[in-house]
Design a protein around this motif. Structure first.
Motif, PDB file in Angstrom:
ATOM      1  N   ARG A 123      33.656  37.279  38.438  1.00  0.00           N
ATOM      2  CA  ARG A 123      32.425  37.982  38.075  1.00  0.00           C
ATOM      3  C   ARG A 123      32.717  38.833  36.853  1.00  0.00           C
ATOM      4  O   ARG A 123      33.328  39.899  36.958  1.00  0.00           O
ATOM      5  CB  ARG A 123      31.937  38.816  39.254  1.00  0.00           C
ATOM      6  N   GLY A 126      27.905  41.260  37.659  1.00  0.00           N
ATOM      7  CA  GLY A 126      28.480  40.142  38.391  1.00  0.00           C
ATOM      8  C   GLY A 126      27.509  39.019  38.701  1.00  0.00           C
ATOM      9  O   GLY A 126      27.593  38.395  39.759  1.00  0.00           O
ATOM     10  N   CYS A 131      38.754  50.565  44.867  1.00  0.00           N
ATOM     11  CA  CYS A 131      37.944  49.522  44.221  1.00  0.00           C
ATOM     12  C   CYS A 131      38.676  48.881  43.045  1.00  0.00           C
ATOM     13  O   CYS A 131      38.579  47.670  42.838  1.00  0.00           O
ATOM     14  CB  CYS A 131      36.614  50.102  43.740  1.00  0.00           C
ATOM     15  N   THR A 184      40.496  45.416  39.897  1.00  0.00           N
ATOM     16  CA  THR A 184      39.086  45.258  40.263  1.00  0.00           C
ATOM     17  C   THR A 184      38.969  44.472  41.555  1.00  0.00           C
ATOM     18  O   THR A 184      39.790  43.589  41.828  1.00  0.00           O
ATOM     19  CB  THR A 184      38.288  44.535  39.157  1.00  0.00           C
ATOM     20  N   ALA A 233      36.191  42.795  42.066  1.00  0.00           N
ATOM     21  CA  ALA A 233      34.994  42.022  41.723  1.00  0.00           C
ATOM     22  C   ALA A 233      34.933  40.668  42.423  1.00  0.00           C
ATOM     23  O   ALA A 233      33.845  40.173  42.722  1.00  0.00           O
ATOM     24  CB  ALA A 233      34.917  41.826  40.208  1.00  0.00           C
ATOM     25  N   ASN A 234      36.072  40.049  42.675  1.00  0.00           N
ATOM     26  CA  ASN A 234      36.058  38.736  43.308  1.00  0.00           C
ATOM     27  C   ASN A 234      35.662  38.794  44.778  1.00  0.00           C
ATOM     28  O   ASN A 234      35.219  37.794  45.347  1.00  0.00           O
ATOM     29  CB  ASN A 234      37.429  38.063  43.180  1.00  0.00           C
ATOM     30  N   LEU A 273      30.499  43.112  45.368  1.00  0.00           N
ATOM     31  CA  LEU A 273      29.857  43.970  44.380  1.00  0.00           C
ATOM     32  C   LEU A 273      29.452  45.279  45.053  1.00  0.00           C
ATOM     33  O   LEU A 273      29.563  45.421  46.267  1.00  0.00           O
ATOM     34  CB  LEU A 273      28.634  43.262  43.784  1.00  0.00           C
ATOM     35  N   THR A 298      21.887  40.165  40.625  1.00  0.00           N
ATOM     36  CA  THR A 298      22.514  40.660  41.853  1.00  0.00           C
ATOM     37  C   THR A 298      21.941  41.986  42.320  1.00  0.00           C
ATOM     38  O   THR A 298      22.058  42.343  43.485  1.00  0.00           O
ATOM     39  CB  THR A 298      24.020  40.843  41.660  1.00  0.00           C
ATOM     40  N   TYR A 354      26.490  46.228  40.953  1.00  0.00           N
ATOM     41  CA  TYR A 354      27.479  46.346  39.885  1.00  0.00           C
ATOM     42  C   TYR A 354      28.831  45.842  40.371  1.00  0.00           C
ATOM     43  O   TYR A 354      29.177  45.979  41.548  1.00  0.00           O
ATOM     44  CB  TYR A 354      27.634  47.795  39.439  1.00  0.00           C
ATOM     45  N   ARG A 355      29.606  45.297  39.455  1.00  0.00           N
ATOM     46  CA  ARG A 355      30.990  44.965  39.777  1.00  0.00           C
ATOM     47  C   ARG A 355      31.876  46.155  39.400  1.00  0.00           C
ATOM     48  O   ARG A 355      31.475  47.035  38.640  1.00  0.00           O
ATOM     49  CB  ARG A 355      31.456  43.735  38.993  1.00  0.00           C
ATOM     50  N   THR A 356      33.081  46.177  39.927  1.00  0.00           N
ATOM     51  CA  THR A 356      34.076  47.157  39.521  1.00  0.00           C
ATOM     52  C   THR A 356      34.717  46.673  38.226  1.00  0.00           C
ATOM     53  O   THR A 356      35.238  45.564  38.161  1.00  0.00           O
ATOM     54  CB  THR A 356      35.159  47.324  40.598  1.00  0.00           C
TER      55      THR A 356
END
Length: 255
Positions: free
Chosen positions: A75, A80, A165, A172, A174-175, A178, A199, A202-204
């Motif tokens: 992401r 993401g 996080c 991250t 992120a995988n 979110l 989405t 937010y992603r990290t």
């Protein structure tokens, strides 16, 4: 470019975000854009772009992110939206640059086809492979205090709660998931950038090479890494001392 020969001339810095380019001002030069929209575009500022503005008519530009250090991260956008870089490259090529091809995002009710032949899809795998080959740049020699950075790592993994996080070798999670808008240090904002995404989250952000690309947060509201740490300390009620904050910033500079 690293300006090693002259301003704007030198060695390529592949994957580094361009903080000098002003996309809004460039787009505003088009004679097809009315005066009201020109005013909006010219307000974006250098180093920022709104990839949704021509879709939903709103304006909330975000800082152009780096394209380095993305290997192993699925992401890759602030929110993401896609599972790989090709998702975003297709979106940009077709919906932002008018490339011949198609892009569809049911979550945003987007379905765009330009032309009758597809000149985008065949180029996406090679472009993604190139981007994934770009490593995050190491910090310049002498750019951080190594002793303070060692102390800062303890804060990062302990009282600062950063590693919760910003985990793993890419810093991250992120995988694996979110985060809701309330977790973002840039929220609340109007309009919320997340609300305009597929989405709504937010992603990290990965931290490798974070020294290179201020300002920080998706809206650029933190000018420096100490500003980032101060924001987290205040909003999360971490209770970090001024020494902790300074040490943590030095650790971030070292990544």
């Amino acid at each position: 470019m690293d300006n090693s020969f002259a301003p704007g001339i030198g060695r390529r810095l592949d994957g580094w975000p361009n903080r000098d380019i002003n996309p809004g001002a460039i787009i505003a030069l088009s004679p097809a854009i009315d005066d009201a929209m020109k005013k909006v575009l010219n307000a974006w500022g250098a180093g920022k772009y709104d990839p949704r503005s021509n879709i939903d008519g709103l304006s909330k530009p975000v800082v152009i992110p780096p394209a380095f250090g993305l290997a192993g991260i699925h992401r890759i956008t602030y929110t993401g939206d896609g599972e790989d870089i090709m998702y975003w490259n297709r979106y940009v090529a077709v919906s932002q640059m008018g490339g011949l091809g198609s892009v569809s995002e049911p979550r945003l009710n987007i379905s765009i086809t330009n032309g009758t032949e597809d000149l985008v899809t065949s180029k996406l795998p090679a472009l993604q492979a190139y981007q994934l080959s770009l490593s995050a740049p190491p910090p310049p020699a002498g750019s951080f205090d190594p002793v303070a950075a060692v102390r800062g790592r303890l804060v990062f993994e302990g009282a600062g709660r950063c590693a919760t996080c910003h985990s793993g070798p890419a810093f991250t999670d992120a995988n694996s998931g979110l985060h809701p808008p309330v977790d973002s240090m840039a929220e609340p904002e109007t309009p919320s950038y997340a609300s305009r995404s597929a989405t709504k989250q937010y992603r990290t952000t990965p931290l490798k090479g974070v020294w290179q690309h201020p300002p920080y947060f998706h809206d650029g509201s933190a000018a420096t890494l100490p500003d980032v740490v101060n924001t987290y300390n205040t909003k999360q009620g971490l209770g970090l001392s001024s020494g902790d904050i300074a040490d943590l910033a030095e650790y971030l500079k070292a990544l």
